[in-house]
Design a protein around this motif. Structure first.
Motif, short mmCIF file in Angstrom:
data_model
loop_
_atom_site.label_atom_id
_atom_site.label_comp_id
_atom_site.label_asym_id
_atom_site.label_seq_id
_atom_site.Cartn_x
_atom_site.Cartn_y
_atom_site.Cartn_z
N THR A 55 -2.45 -61.15 -17.38
CA THR A 55 -3.85 -61.07 -17.81
C THR A 55 -4.01 -60.10 -18.98
OG1 THR A 55 -4.68 -61.68 -15.65
CG2 THR A 55 -6.14 -60.32 -16.98
N SER A 87 -2.45 -52.25 -20.17
CA SER A 87 -2.06 -52.34 -18.76
C SER A 87 -3.17 -51.78 -17.88
CB SER A 87 -0.78 -51.53 -18.52
OG SER A 87 -0.46 -51.50 -17.16
N GLN A 88 -3.58 -52.56 -16.91
CA GLN A 88 -4.57 -52.08 -15.96
C GLN A 88 -3.98 -50.94 -15.14
OE1 GLN A 88 -6.51 -51.04 -12.68
NE2 GLN A 88 -4.77 -52.32 -12.18
N SER A 89 -2.83 -51.19 -14.52
CA SER A 89 -2.25 -50.21 -13.59
C SER A 89 -1.62 -49.03 -14.33
CB SER A 89 -1.16 -50.87 -12.75
OG SER A 89 -0.11 -51.33 -13.61
N LYS A 124 -5.61 -67.42 -13.10
CA LYS A 124 -6.37 -67.04 -11.90
C LYS A 124 -6.22 -68.10 -10.83
CE LYS A 124 -6.76 -63.76 -12.62
NZ LYS A 124 -6.67 -62.70 -13.58
N GLU A 135 -2.67 -68.15 -9.28
CA GLU A 135 -2.22 -67.04 -8.46
C GLU A 135 -3.00 -66.86 -7.17
OE1 GLU A 135 -4.17 -63.47 -11.18
OE2 GLU A 135 -2.47 -63.01 -9.90
N SER A 187 -6.47 -59.76 -11.49
CA SER A 187 -7.22 -58.87 -12.36
C SER A 187 -8.47 -59.57 -12.89
CB SER A 187 -6.29 -58.48 -13.52
OG SER A 187 -6.87 -57.48 -14.28
N THR A 201 3.18 -50.98 -15.07
CA THR A 201 4.00 -52.18 -15.20
C THR A 201 5.31 -51.83 -15.93
OG1 THR A 201 2.05 -53.54 -15.20
CG2 THR A 201 4.03 -54.53 -16.14
C1 F6R Z 1 -3.15 -61.46 -12.96
C2 F6R Z 1 -2.63 -60.11 -12.97
C3 F6R Z 1 -1.33 -59.84 -13.67
C4 F6R Z 1 -1.41 -58.51 -14.43
C5 F6R Z 1 -0.03 -58.14 -14.99
C6 F6R Z 1 -0.08 -56.87 -15.79
O1 F6R Z 1 -4.37 -61.53 -12.33
O2 F6R Z 1 -3.22 -59.23 -12.42
O3 F6R Z 1 -0.97 -60.88 -14.51
O4 F6R Z 1 -2.35 -58.63 -15.45
O5 F6R Z 1 0.89 -58.01 -13.93
O6 F6R Z 1 -0.51 -55.81 -15.00
P1 F6R Z 1 -1.04 -54.46 -15.63
O7 F6R Z 1 -2.29 -54.77 -16.38
O8 F6R Z 1 -1.27 -53.56 -14.48
O9 F6R Z 1 0.04 -53.99 -16.55
#
Ligand code: F6R
Length: 619
Positions: free
Chosen positions: A308, A353-355, A492, A495, A406, A358
């Motif tokens: 995402t 990156s959300q988290s 979406k 998954e 996400s 990664t």
């Molecule tokens: C899909 C999803 C994943 C994350 C990907 C990157 O809904 O959540 O495709 O977007 O694993 O994760 P982050 O943004 O945490 O690096």
């Protein structure tokens, strides 16, 4: 993970909050004065299995504890493979995230010394090794020193790891070590915590401290000691205050975290814009510690990200190239490193990156920095590895995202990348100030437009999901910024609803994918606005006609009042009028809802889809 008066309670609530990071098994280990062995309980399956087991036969009171939820990398999910793992004498228990790459070699060495293994995990190898080293130290010095033992073991391991350990001979401490895997300290009063994410302890304290790469930590109720793997003290660990409450990571009455988080899309956009302007309305990016001169010289951007986050980068490419007139490449982080990318000191690498954990993205940014490029992180998690290892960070203020899929982070990532693009345009003077301000005003209107979609289109979307619930596959098409939105909508659905779905650029249709279209095949099309230059609109409409002529069932995402769409699409999810470059912020919303509704109708757990975990901390 905790050294406090109620370790089991703290571990279990922490595991509940972290379950999104892995949910194929869970376990805890406790230590207390007088125990001959650490007390361990672990169960395959969701955390509830462990809870039920603990309710049936409670563990003794303790002073320290560690707990783990697992996403299997090494050995299938089972009670035996679940963490914690114990040393041969049962005195030490450890939990581990990551992959120990030299585990096979270490295991053979230990086996040749008579050690016996019951699981197929690399973690058990580390547990047995730690037990051996701890006993050697006792022989050498006459007393146990778990902290030193863990440091010695950390020096022997290769790969990625965060390891936490407890020892019943030292029931007042928990020790940890990290290399390429996350670890944060929670600083309480008379109690301290360790977690792979602040969510583990935010209910107890909002004061946190980062643990750096190749550092080890020892916590007790009243002390936190950090050293490198050789035992040299580390004095400058960065402290921060968590900027969200525990309640933000709770469902708060919503049926699922995903439902809650989709409904937080407007807030995520608004909060990401907040505080980024001065009195004159110019963009100020305070957290971005990269000098103006460096920004002025940037002649290429490479976005590295996965899933995402990479689609958010693809959306931003259209806008940034248009505004700043420099090339923007978007690269899947795991591909980036292996193709010898052209990086110079004038390349700005943007890691989204959300988290912030990664591993693929972390490795990509390390490579970029080694090659002399500057890295700016767009991240949603304070203190995570990716922002820590970048030259600068632009935080998305979407709040904690718990559902594995996400949603709100995606819209916040687009907004942050747009802010970066407009900032570059401001610094490089590629746009007039008025133009920039005008776009910023339009961005500020987006939360209410997203809200309109949530308020007025959810019923429509649910209806379509009911109609389509038995469909075996879907095609998603879009052009221009609608293309990454199509990819995201498709992801979406894959998954969480486990439906074979392909997203592609609408222009590709006649180059192959149209052969997939058969009677009743559902095709979702993102239709650009007919206003202004409408060439693309007409082309996408032709695409709808073409698939319809072959029997497709078409769902369009289109601007309110678009007359062509009404004529050709079977179902329409309407978007309020907005500028094309900002339309992804609203267009993705019905697709998020659609995937969620489909998954719910099929009876799946929308927050925890099978085989996945929220933070992919292994390569
Ligand atoms: C899909 C999803 C994943 C994350 C990907 C990157 O809904 O959540 O495709 O977007 O694993 O994760 P982050 O943004 O945490 O690096």
């Amino acid at each position: 993970m905790t050294a406090c008066g109620k370790p089991l309670e703290v571990c279990m609530q922490g595991l509940g909050r972290l379950e999104y990071r892995g949910y194929d098994s869970a376990g805890v280990a406790l230590a207390a004065p007088g125990m001959d062995l650490v007390a361990v309980r672990k169960k395959a399956g969701r955390l509830d299995n462990l809870k039920a087991d603990l309710a049936r036969s409670p563990l003794p009171d303790a002073t320290v504890g560690i707990g783990h939820t697992r996403w299997a990398t090494n050995g299938e999910p089972s009670d035996t493979n679940a963490h914690p793992h114990v040393s041969a004498d049962g005195k030490i228990a450890i939990i581990h995230n990551g992959i120990i790459e030299n585990a096979s070699k270490l295991k053979m060495d230990l086996q040749s010394e008579g050690y016996v293994f019951s699981s197929g995990t690399d973690t058990e190898v580390a547990a047995k090794l730690l037990g051996k080293v701890a006993n050697t130290i006792i022989e050498e010095t006459g007393k146990p020193d778990l902290f030193e033992a863990l440091r010695r073991v950390a020096r022997m391991l290769t790969g990625a790891f965060t390891i936490l350990a407890v020892d019943c001979r030292q029931p007042d401490i928990v020790v940890g070590a990290r290399h390429d895997s996350p670890l944060v300290v929670g600083l309480g009063e008379g109690e301290n915590f360790l977690g792979s994410d602040v969510a583990a302890f935010v209910a107890y304290t909002k004061h946190a401290m980062e643990i750096g790469q190749d550092q080890a930590v020892c916590i007790s109720g009243d002390q936190v000691i950090v050293t490198d793997f050789n035992g040299n003290p580390v004095k400058d660990s960065k402290r921060f205050t968590v900027d969200w409450d525990a309640s933000a990571a709770e469902k708060g009455g919503w049926p699922s975290f995903m439902d809650k988080e989709i409904h937080e899309d407007p807030e995520a956009v608004a909060n990401t814009l907040l505080g980024r302007f001065d009195d004159q309305g110019d963009i100020v990016l305070d957290e971005v510690h990269i000098g103006l001169d460096v920004f002025r010289q940037v002649d290429k951007i490479i976005v590295v990200a996965c899933g995402t986050a990479s689609y958010a980068g693809m959306v931003a490419k259209y806008a940034i190239e248009h505004w700043v007139r420099i090339p923007v490449e978007v690269e899947l982080a795991h591909e980036f490193r292996y193709r010898d990318p052209i990086l110079t000191p004038r390349t700005l690498v943007v890691a989204i990156s959300q988290s912030g954990e990664t591993m693929d993205t972390l490795m990509a940014l390390r490579h970029a920095r080694e090659q002399g490029s500057r890295v700016l992180a767009i991240c949603n998690t304070q203190g995570a590895s990716i922002p820590r290892e970048s030259d600068a960070v632009l935080y998305t203020h979407a709040g904690p995202e718990i559902a594995v899929a996400s949603t709100k982070a995606f819209v916040a990532q687009i907004v942050a990348a747009y802010l970066l693009g407009l900032y570059l345009a401001q610094v490089k003077g590629t746009m007039y100030r008025d133009e920039i301000r005008h776009i910023l005003e339009q961005l500020k209107d987006m939360p209410q437009k997203i809200q309109w979609v949530l308020d007025n289109q959810a019923g429509n979307v649910e209806q379509a999901a009911k109609q389509m619930v038995s469909a075996h596959s879907f095609l998603f098409l879009g052009r221009h910024v609608g293309y990454p939105v199509a990819l995201e909508g498709a992801l979406k659905l894959k998954e969480i609803a486990y439906t074979f779905t392909e997203g592609f650029a609408a222009g590709e249709l006649k180059h192959g994918p149209i052969a997939l279209v058969d009677a009743g095949e559902p095709v979702v099309v993102i239709v650009p606005s007919a206003r202004g230059r409408n060439i693309l609109h007409n082309k996408v409409i032709s695409g709808i006609e073409e698939v319809k002529a072959r029997g497709a069932f078409t769902i369009a995402v289109a601007e309110l009042g678009d007359p062509d769409v009404e004529q050709y699409a079977d179902v329409v999810f309407w978007r309020p009028v907005c500028p094309t470059l900002l339309s992804p912020l609203v267009d993705v919303v019905p697709l998020q809802l659609f995937a969620m509704d489909m998954a719910m109708l099929k009876g799946y757990d929308v927050d925890k889809p099978r085989n996945l975990a929220k933070s992919v901390t292994v390569e």
